[in-house]
Design an enzyme around this catalytic site. Structure first.
Site, PDB file in Angstrom:
ATOM      1  CB  ALA A  90      -0.855  -0.044   1.202  1.00  0.00           C
ATOM      2  CB  THR A  91       4.279   2.075   1.335  1.00  0.00           C
ATOM      3  OG1 THR A  91       3.977   1.689   2.685  1.00  0.00           O
ATOM      4  CG2 THR A  91       5.155   3.325   1.216  1.00  0.00           C
ATOM      5  CG  ASN A 170      -3.311   3.437  10.196  1.00  0.00           C
ATOM      6  OD1 ASN A 170      -3.665   4.245   9.578  1.00  0.00           O
ATOM      7  ND2 ASN A 170      -2.250   3.501  11.007  1.00  0.00           N
ATOM      8  CD  GLN A 198      -5.169  -1.544   8.944  1.00  0.00           C
ATOM      9  OE1 GLN A 198      -6.029  -2.228   9.445  1.00  0.00           O
ATOM     10  NE2 GLN A 198      -3.872  -1.471   9.338  1.00  0.00           N
ATOM     11  N   GLY A 219      -1.582  -7.085   0.616  1.00  0.00           N
ATOM     12  CA  GLY A 219      -1.904  -8.300   1.072  1.00  0.00           C
ATOM     13  C   GLY A 219      -1.739  -8.813   2.796  1.00  0.00           C
ATOM     14  CG  HIS A 220       1.579  -6.834   5.274  1.00  0.00           C
ATOM     15  ND1 HIS A 220       1.864  -6.510   6.786  1.00  0.00           N
ATOM     16  CD2 HIS A 220       1.640  -5.428   4.387  1.00  0.00           C
ATOM     17  CE1 HIS A 220       2.109  -5.292   6.619  1.00  0.00           C
ATOM     18  NE2 HIS A 220       2.031  -4.614   5.324  1.00  0.00           N
ATOM     19  CB  THR A 258      10.384  -9.442 -12.528  1.00  0.00           C
ATOM     20  OG1 THR A 258      11.482  -8.890 -13.414  1.00  0.00           O
ATOM     21  CG2 THR A 258       9.834 -10.649 -12.730  1.00  0.00           C
ATOM     22  CB  CYS A 344       2.501   3.799  13.990  1.00  0.00           C
ATOM     23  SG  CYS A 344       1.801   3.534  12.329  1.00  0.00           S
TER      24      CYS A 344
HETATM   25  C1  LIG Z   1      -0.483  -0.856   6.603  1.00  0.00           C
HETATM   26  C2  LIG Z   1      -0.883   0.354   5.948  1.00  0.00           C
HETATM   27  C3  LIG Z   1      -0.103   1.095   4.752  1.00  0.00           C
HETATM   28  C4  LIG Z   1       1.213   0.481   4.362  1.00  0.00           C
HETATM   29  O1  LIG Z   1       0.849  -0.679   3.636  1.00  0.00           O
HETATM   30  P1  LIG Z   1       2.262  -1.579   3.292  1.00  0.00           P
HETATM   31  O2  LIG Z   1       1.797  -2.735   2.407  1.00  0.00           O
HETATM   32  O3  LIG Z   1       2.732  -1.982   4.654  1.00  0.00           O
HETATM   33  O4  LIG Z   1       3.105  -0.562   2.440  1.00  0.00           O
HETATM   34  C5  LIG Z   1      -0.702   1.887   4.330  1.00  0.00           C
HETATM   35  N1  LIG Z   1      -1.745   2.501   4.910  1.00  0.00           N
HETATM   36  C6  LIG Z   1      -2.645   1.914   5.911  1.00  0.00           C
HETATM   37  C7  LIG Z   1      -3.745   2.364   6.248  1.00  0.00           C
HETATM   38  C8  LIG Z   1      -1.959   0.881   6.340  1.00  0.00           C
HETATM   39  O5  LIG Z   1      -2.579   0.236   7.357  1.00  0.00           O
END
Ligand SMILES: *Cc1c(COP(=O)(O)O)cnc(C)c1O
Length: 407
Positions: A90-91, A170, A198, A219-220, A258, A344
């Site tokens: 997500a970053t 989050n 989230q 994903g995580h 890739t 955080c």
């Molecule tokens: C964890 C999180 C991110 C970052 O996601 P990553 O996949 O770890 O880079 C961004 N935004 C929110 C709201 C999150 O909880």
């Protein structure tokens, strides 16, 4: 299949407890679901091809798996497969969405609207864009953590190119009214991006119904692999982005590099499971979460819930505990893995800026705990956690009383 060894704790003094702490930090990351691991495994070994190798079977096989995964991801948010661009998380998706739009359209429109309680990867992206010449409005949130839709409308000008508002916060778990925000954006012909890291698997996401043009997921946070996420970019209206990476032009020239086929496959499976299991899971987590609130507040005074309860994902609880700072409390509770208000990312010792945005003093933020319940938490674990919290909050408070009496 449970990943916790709760049984090993029973009837043992704390220092003798084998096994591992109970994991209550599912907003930070989640265990990968065994079914996802199983789906990924062949793509690490026998089916190891590069999905961009167009000349032979290994490549075709990997590409086919990646495209199936892309369709699974798209389905989870009501998008089309060719609107999904895989990223490292997500970053990266947030960076690509916001920088990509800002840089592509800067000559025509240069104003961005976001919100003070966004994830740091959104805020820091906006700070960077301000240095590049964009104008950014940071909307305030109320004591519940919600943005004000009238303030949003007022902030929009002729010059506004993008609104970026997260779907679910989050730390405090509050859900912004994305469909209403989408209607406002649409009416004013402004693009809308949402960080939904989230939200996936916790609430229904429908990019069409919500009028969302760009959405970041990962994903995580939903029992999938670390290091793989996606950016949804709408085809209609067609949104243009300036890529961040230079390279081979993968992901339709938007994201060179890739694709990690095993992680893509895992994320596809993750999305399928997240949507299928959401209704029952949300109910189960809410029952457990509300049970913790009930237990804590019936046995203790001075427990304050941070963030509104009305629009909130079911597994989130964020509390401030009068007279018990979170660091001491967590030190006394090595059997529980939780997160403090100052946690955080952090290298920095500052208390949570998110808690400050909803009006908490530094002192109250320092007593705050975030409990994030998830798929692998059992009722037993959560009950045990609530009892241990009550026990140690009482101890920490009494310890403080003794110190202040001795002074
Ligand atoms: C964890 C999180 C991110 C970052 O996601 P990553 O996949 O770890 O880079 C961004 N935004 C929110 C709201 C999150 O909880």
């Amino acid at each position: 299949m449970s990943l916790c060894y709760f049984n090993e704790y029973e009837n043992l003094p704390q220092e003798k407890r084998r096994g591992r702490p109970i994991y209550l930090d599912n907003h930070a990351t989640t265990a990968v679901d065994e079914r996802v691991v199983e789906a990924m495994l062949p793509y690490f070994s026998k089916q190891f091809g590069n999905p961009h190798s167009g000349n032979h079977f290994y490549g075709w096989e990997a590409a086919e798996a990646v495209e199936l995964a892309r369709a699974q991801v798209a389905d989870a948010i009501n998008a089309a497969p060719d609107e999904i661009y895989f990223t490292s998380g997500a970053t990266e998706a947030n960076n690509l969405a916001i920088k990509g739009v800002a840089r592509f359209y800067r000559d025509k429109k240069n104003h961005i609207i976001t919100c003070v309680s966004e994830h740091m990867c959104v805020l820091d992206t906006c700070f960077q864009l301000e240095n590049e010449g964009n104008r950014v409005t940071y909307l305030q949130v109320d004591s519940d953590g919600m943005i004000d839709l009238d303030a949003l409308k007022d902030a929009i000008s002729e010059d506004t190119v993008l609104i970026s508002i997260m779907t679910v916060q989050n730390e405090i778990g509050v859900i912004q009214p994305m469909a209403e925000i989408g209607a406002i954006a649409h009416e004013n012909k402004v693009l809308l991006h949402s960080d939904a890291a989230q939200a996936l698997g916790k609430i229904l996401l429908d990019v069409k119904a919500m009028n969302i043009n760009l959405m970041s997921i990962t994903g995580h946070k939903v029992y999938g692999p670390m290091g793989l996420g996606a950016l949804y970019v709408s085809n209609k209206p067609r949104v243009r982005l300036k890529p961040i990476f230079s390279g081979g032009g993968q992901e339709r020239n938007l994201r060179s590099g890739t694709l990690p086929a095993p992680l893509c496959v895992g994320f596809g499976k993750t999305c399928e499971l997240a949507v299928a299991e959401m209704p029952a899971e949300a109910e189960r987590l809410q029952k457990m979460r509300d049970g913790v609130i009930e237990k804590l507040t019936s046995e203790l005074d001075g427990i304050l819930i941070n963030g509104g309860m009305e629009h909130r994902v079911s597994g989130n609880l964020n509390i401030s505990i009068e007279g018990a700072d979170a660091e001491s409390l967590m030190a006394a509770l090595p059997d529980l893995a939780m997160s403090s208000g100052s946690a955080c990312s952090s290298a920095s010792e500052e208390s949570s800026y998110v808690l400050q945005t909803i009006g908490l003093s530094d002192k109250m933020a320092e007593t705050s705990l975030r409990i994030g319940l998830g798929r692998f938490n059992t009722e037993n674990e959560v009950e045990y956690a609530a009892e241990r919290l009550i026990e140690e909050i009482t101890n920490v408070r009494e310890g403080r009383k003794k110190i202040s009496a001795a002074e």
